[in-house]
Write an enzyme that holds these catalytic residues in place. Sequence first.
Site, short mmCIF file in Angstrom:
data_model
loop_
_atom_site.label_atom_id
_atom_site.label_comp_id
_atom_site.label_asym_id
_atom_site.label_seq_id
_atom_site.Cartn_x
_atom_site.Cartn_y
_atom_site.Cartn_z
N ASP A 77 49.46 43.93 33.66
CA ASP A 77 48.06 44.07 33.32
C ASP A 77 47.40 45.23 34.08
O ASP A 77 46.50 45.89 33.56
CB ASP A 77 47.32 42.76 33.62
CG ASP A 77 47.66 41.66 32.62
OD1 ASP A 77 48.28 41.98 31.58
OD2 ASP A 77 47.32 40.50 32.87
N ASP A 180 30.81 38.13 50.94
CA ASP A 180 31.81 39.20 51.15
C ASP A 180 31.77 40.20 50.01
O ASP A 180 32.35 41.29 50.12
CB ASP A 180 33.22 38.60 51.25
CG ASP A 180 33.48 37.95 52.59
OD1 ASP A 180 32.59 38.00 53.47
OD2 ASP A 180 34.57 37.39 52.76
N THR A 191 39.13 36.23 33.52
CA THR A 191 40.31 35.47 33.97
C THR A 191 41.03 36.17 35.12
O THR A 191 42.15 35.81 35.47
CB THR A 191 41.29 35.26 32.80
OG1 THR A 191 41.53 36.52 32.15
CG2 THR A 191 40.74 34.27 31.79
N ALA A 192 40.37 37.18 35.70
CA ALA A 192 41.00 37.93 36.80
C ALA A 192 40.30 37.61 38.12
O ALA A 192 40.23 36.45 38.52
CB ALA A 192 40.95 39.43 36.48
N TYR A 193 39.76 38.61 38.82
CA TYR A 193 39.19 38.42 40.15
C TYR A 193 38.02 37.43 40.12
O TYR A 193 37.85 36.61 41.03
CB TYR A 193 38.75 39.78 40.69
CG TYR A 193 38.40 39.82 42.15
CD1 TYR A 193 38.92 38.89 43.06
CD2 TYR A 193 37.57 40.82 42.64
CE1 TYR A 193 38.60 38.96 44.41
CE2 TYR A 193 37.25 40.89 43.99
CZ TYR A 193 37.77 39.96 44.87
OH TYR A 193 37.45 40.02 46.20
N SER A 194 37.21 37.50 39.09
CA SER A 194 36.08 36.58 38.97
C SER A 194 36.54 35.12 38.97
O SER A 194 35.98 34.28 39.67
CB SER A 194 35.29 36.89 37.69
OG SER A 194 34.27 35.92 37.48
N ALA A 215 33.05 34.65 48.30
CA ALA A 215 32.82 33.93 49.56
C ALA A 215 31.35 33.97 49.97
O ALA A 215 31.00 34.47 51.04
CB ALA A 215 33.70 34.51 50.67
#
Length: 295
Positions: A77, A180, A191-194, A215
Amino acid sequence: MTSRKLDFAIFGNTFQTKKSTAIRDVLASLAAHGAGVVIDRDYHDFLVGEGLIGKGQATVFDGDAFEADFVISMGGDGTFLKAAARVGTKDIPVIGVNMGRLGFLADVGPNEFDETIDALYRGCYTIENRVVIKVETDGEPLAGCDCALNDVAILKRDNASMISIHTSVNGEYVTTFQADGLVVSTPTGSTAYSLSNGGPIIVPGTHVLALTAVAPHSLNIRPIVISDDSEITLAVESRSHNFLVAVDGRSEKCCDVTRLTLRKAPYSAKIVKRSGTRYFDTLRHKMMWGKDARL
C-alpha cells in the site's frame, strides 16, 4: 471490450528483491496482450541491478514525464500511495499489484494479474474516484508532496511534550487538540493511521473527512467527521517551536508560526477495481473486521 493498444506505466518497490520477482510474469502478460510499457527509472535500475530484467529490456521515464492508459504499482500500500502521488493530476487509473502484506489498496495478487489484465481488455472493471487532500502552508503549497490520498498527520517532532493544535473548520473554531498529533483522513485512509488511533472506518465514496487525535491529553476528545468540502485551518504551538506534517507518510518539518490549510484537492485519485470486488469483503478478510474470536 477493447481491441486498441493500451499503454502501462509501472512503479515499484525498490528495496526488497523478493517483492519484485513477479515483474517477469507481469511484463510477460503485458507483452502477450501487445501492451506498451514504460518503467520508472528508479524501479527499472533496481530491477536490472537485481537481475530481474535485462538492461535495455524496457523503456524508462523520469519524474512525471510519462503518459499511459493505466499505472501499475508493484508493491504494498505504501508503494501504491507513492505511485498515486506521482500520477497526481494526470487522471490515470492505478492498478495495485500486492507484493506486501496487507494489500488493502494494492489488492491484486501476483497470481491474479493475468486474469486482471484479461478483465481490463474485456472492460470488466470499475474505476473508483477517491478524494485527495491538499495542504497549504501560509497560503502556499507544502514543500515536497502537498497532496494526500490517505491522510495528513500533524505530529510532534523531537521531544516528549505534546503539541497544541488550534483547529477551525470553515472559519469556525472547533477546539484545541492537546495531543501528540492530529490525523486528517480521507475515507481511503480511514483504515490506516486514523484507525490505529481510534478513528472510524469510512466507506469510500462517502464525502467526508475524519479528524482523529493522536494520544490526546483528554478523555473527552473523540474523532469528528466533517464534509470533505470543508476548509480546515490549523495553527500549532510546540515547545520545540517546530512540528512535522506527514503527507501519506512523507514528512516535512514546519516551524510553529506556520498556518496550515487543508482542503479537498481539485482532482481525484482513480483506482481500478475488478468486477465483483466488494469493500466489506475486503474489510472482513484482510482486516478481520467483525471477526468473533470465540468462533
